[in-house]
Design an enzyme around this catalytic site. Structure first.
Site, mmCIF file in Angstrom:
data_model
loop_
_atom_site.group_PDB
_atom_site.id
_atom_site.type_symbol
_atom_site.label_atom_id
_atom_site.label_comp_id
_atom_site.label_asym_id
_atom_site.label_seq_id
_atom_site.Cartn_x
_atom_site.Cartn_y
_atom_site.Cartn_z
ATOM 1 N N ASP A 1 -89.528 39.384 113.992
ATOM 2 C CA ASP A 1 -90.497 40.317 113.370
ATOM 3 C C ASP A 1 -91.455 40.894 114.415
ATOM 4 O OD1 ASP A 1 -91.906 37.876 113.419
ATOM 5 O OD2 ASP A 1 -91.939 37.666 111.256
ATOM 6 N N THR A 2 -92.481 40.147 114.801
ATOM 7 C CA THR A 2 -93.392 40.686 115.816
ATOM 8 C C THR A 2 -92.727 40.702 117.197
ATOM 9 O OG1 THR A 2 -94.262 38.500 116.318
ATOM 10 C CG2 THR A 2 -95.399 39.758 114.611
ATOM 11 N N THR B 1 -91.840 35.496 119.396
ATOM 12 C CA THR B 1 -90.949 34.371 119.707
ATOM 13 C C THR B 1 -89.892 34.806 120.706
ATOM 14 O OG1 THR B 1 -91.206 33.684 117.413
ATOM 15 C CG2 THR B 1 -89.491 32.582 118.678
#
Ligand code: HPA
Ligand code: MG
Length: 221
Positions: A141-142, A145
């Site tokens: 998502d962002t 990770t």
């Protein structure tokens, strides 16, 4: 064509997609009432994975593969992807060895990402040195990770690193860079199943589903 030139974003699921009615699919009885809809049926996931495996084999299948599975969410995707790569390599009479290592991040509580993110896993990833590494992640998502992991992996001096992400979520300030291999691009909704969890629940669901309000309340910590 190499993946770099191909740069397909994957199967793009629009914001307007409200999923399939649960009545139309088979799913575990113990999750009745806890789900909103079937978002991506298991069979569709499996077929898409075969295509990703084909692309990976085409691009990097002439090398031996060191797969780095991001736990826990990535375990099903990783397992099915590696099996498909092996099966397609066998049918093409190619010689390809695969080895799987595991790494773990912990950063989600309920359906919110927490700020502190740390790598739990083998301290010694020196086995990656000089290898062709395929990082396998269930969801991006962002991209935090993915970036952290790429940085971490690079310190072990692999020959090449590629990333496969089953799902890429369209979030505000989303990942600037897409994984090299993308299964589905999905709207900003919290999904569970196919090893993706909500506080450790729903990993045993084969379809990717949207959790209901009742489900969120029931399994809240
Ligand atoms: N579901 C489960 N885990 C997650 C998600 C999601 O939608 N996004 C990031 N981690
Ligand atoms: Mg989780």
């Amino acid at each position: 064509m190499a993946a770099d030139q191909r740069k397909e974003p994957g199967v793009v699921i629009k914001d307007s997609w409200s999923g399939y009615s649960l009545e139309l699919f088979n799913y575990p009885e113990h999750y009745r009432g806890d789900l909103e809809c079937v978002y991506i049926p298991h069979g569709v996931i499996m077929n898409r994975i075969e295509c990703l495996a084909r692309d990976i084999l085409e691009d990097i299948g002439h090398h031996d593969l060191m797969v780095l599975c991001v736990l826990k969410g990535g375990y099903k995707f990783c397992s099915d992807l590696v099996e498909s790569i092996k099966a397609q390599s066998r049918s093409a009479n190619r010689r390809l060895t695969t080895r799987v290592e595991f790494i773990r991040f912990k950063s989600y509580m309920n359906d919110q990402s927490t700020e502190d993110m740390h790598i739990i896993g083998p301290d010694d990833l020196s086995v990656l040195k000089g290898k062709n590494v395929l990082i396998v992640e269930a969801i991006v998502d962002t991209g935090k990770t993915m970036r952290a992991l790429l940085q971490h992996v690079e310190t072990f001096q692999p020959k090449m690193v590629k990333v496969a992400g089953l799902l890429v979520k369209r979030v505000p300030h989303g990942a600037a860079e897409l994984p090299d291999y993308v299964g589905f691009v999905i709207p900003n909704r919290f999904v569970v199943g196919y090893a993706l969890d909500y506080n450790e629940y729903f990993r045993d669901l084969n379809h990717i589903c949207v959790i209901s309000e009742t489900g969120k309340q029931k399994y809240k910590v």
